[in-house]
Design an enzyme around this catalytic site. Structure first.
Site, PDB file in Angstrom:
ATOM      1  N   CYS A   1       2.605  16.740 -26.244  1.00 50.56           N
ATOM      2  CA  CYS A   1       2.836  17.620 -25.096  1.00 50.56           C
ATOM      3  C   CYS A   1       2.229  17.024 -23.826  1.00 50.56           C
ATOM      4  O   CYS A   1       2.716  16.037 -23.311  1.00 50.56           O
ATOM      5  CB  CYS A   1       2.324  19.034 -25.394  1.00 50.56           C
ATOM      6  SG  CYS A   1       2.986  20.247 -24.219  1.00 50.56           S
TER       7      CYS A   1
ATOM      8  N   HIS B   1       4.953  20.538 -30.254  1.00 42.84           N
ATOM      9  CA  HIS B   1       3.591  20.672 -30.786  1.00 42.84           C
ATOM     10  C   HIS B   1       3.588  20.594 -32.307  1.00 42.84           C
ATOM     11  O   HIS B   1       3.459  21.611 -32.990  1.00 42.84           O
ATOM     12  CB  HIS B   1       2.967  21.997 -30.329  1.00 42.84           C
ATOM     13  CG  HIS B   1       2.402  21.963 -28.949  1.00 42.84           C
ATOM     14  ND1 HIS B   1       1.146  21.467 -28.659  1.00 42.84           N
ATOM     15  CD2 HIS B   1       2.933  22.335 -27.766  1.00 42.84           C
ATOM     16  CE1 HIS B   1       0.920  21.548 -27.359  1.00 42.84           C
ATOM     17  NE2 HIS B   1       1.997  22.078 -26.781  1.00 42.84           N
TER      18      HIS B   1
ATOM     19  N   GLU C   1       1.308  19.698 -34.272  1.00 43.59           N
ATOM     20  CA  GLU C   1       0.030  20.067 -34.909  1.00 43.59           C
ATOM     21  C   GLU C   1       0.019  21.525 -35.360  1.00 43.59           C
ATOM     22  O   GLU C   1      -0.708  21.869 -36.286  1.00 43.59           O
ATOM     23  CB  GLU C   1      -1.146  19.766 -33.956  1.00 43.59           C
ATOM     24  CG  GLU C   1      -1.405  20.801 -32.861  1.00 43.59           C
ATOM     25  CD  GLU C   1      -0.424  20.735 -31.694  1.00 43.59           C
ATOM     26  OE1 GLU C   1       0.510  19.903 -31.742  1.00 43.59           O
ATOM     27  OE2 GLU C   1      -0.596  21.519 -30.745  1.00 43.59           O
TER      28      GLU C   1
END
Ligand code: MN
Length: 236
Positions: A109, A213, A215
């Site tokens: 990001c 994203h 994660e």
């Protein structure tokens, strides 16, 4: 030995003062990928970037506030309200130092955006105001919810290796994006409106970055661990 992944952090004002924080999903995702994460301070003397990276096998540049537009030669638009210019400078120094040392770099990001700016690229400061494309990029949703498709560019790439198909669904929590891609990078995935959703380095040490994203998706959708595994295996 597990590759040691240096993870950038942010400064967050809490009631007891400024804290250095990182969303734990980044650390958990590095662990899921077989790496050993450790957290870097959110700012530092740029001359010390080499000392910090001396013991690292890879660098993970995490998400956060908007990149301060003067770093790529523009005045801030009214839509840009939260920046941390000191963090920007520190992370740009870390990216350049990692490249000098031959360390693999993965950006997420804001991390994608700071890598692009560090290497000479520019950003759209606000997609709705400047691009106004037909795809929404900032829904009000939990971060483990998929939102829009990405279209993978032809040719071998990390995202092709991970997804193994021409399209994938990703989450999306950003209002800025790549405008001019820095030299030495190539786009590896775009959204349906042309917004850059992933890029990689064309030469030099291993480098990849994504605008979504992963994660926050690795627990629910394990295939996203493969993105972090790319960094970890490049660090071996
Ligand atoms: Mn998006």
């Amino acid at each position: 030995m597990k590759p040691r992944v240096a993870v950038t952090s942010r400064t967050e004002m809490q009631s007891r003062g400024p804290y250095a924080t990182v969303n734990r999903n980044y650390l958990d995702s590095v662990v899921r990928a077989g790496g050993l994460p450790w957290i870097l301070p959110p700012t530092g003397d740029e001359d010390d970037a080499g000392l910090y990276l001396h013991n690292a096998d890879g660098l993970l540049v995490t998400g956060g506030a908007d990149v301060w537009p003067p770093h790529y030669g523009e005045d801030p638009r009214p839509e840009v309200t939260v920046c941390d210019p000191a963090r920007d400078r520190w992370e740009m120094a870390l990216v350049k130092e990692a490249r000098r040392r031959g360390l693999p770099v993965f950006g997420v990001c804001r991390g994608l955006q700071i890598i692009n700016v560090a290497l000479g690229g520019t950003l759209y400061q606000d997609l709705p105001a400047q691009v106004g494309g037909p795809v929404g990029h900032s829904p009000d949703l939990p971060m483990d919810e998929l939102w829009h498709r990405i279209h993978l560019e032809p040719g071998a790439s990390l995202v092709r290796q991970v997804f193994g198909r021409d399209e994938a669904m990703v989450n999306s929590f950003h209002h800025q994006a790549v405008k001019d891609l820095a030299p030495g990078l190539r786009v590896t995935a775009k959204a349906g409106d042309g917004v850059v959703e992933a890029f990689e380095g064309t030469d030099g040490p291993w480098l990849a970055a994504v605008q979504f994203h992963p994660e926050t998706l690795t627990a629910r959708y394990p295939e996203f661990v493969g993105l972090f595994a790319g960094l970890v295996s490049a660090g071996r």
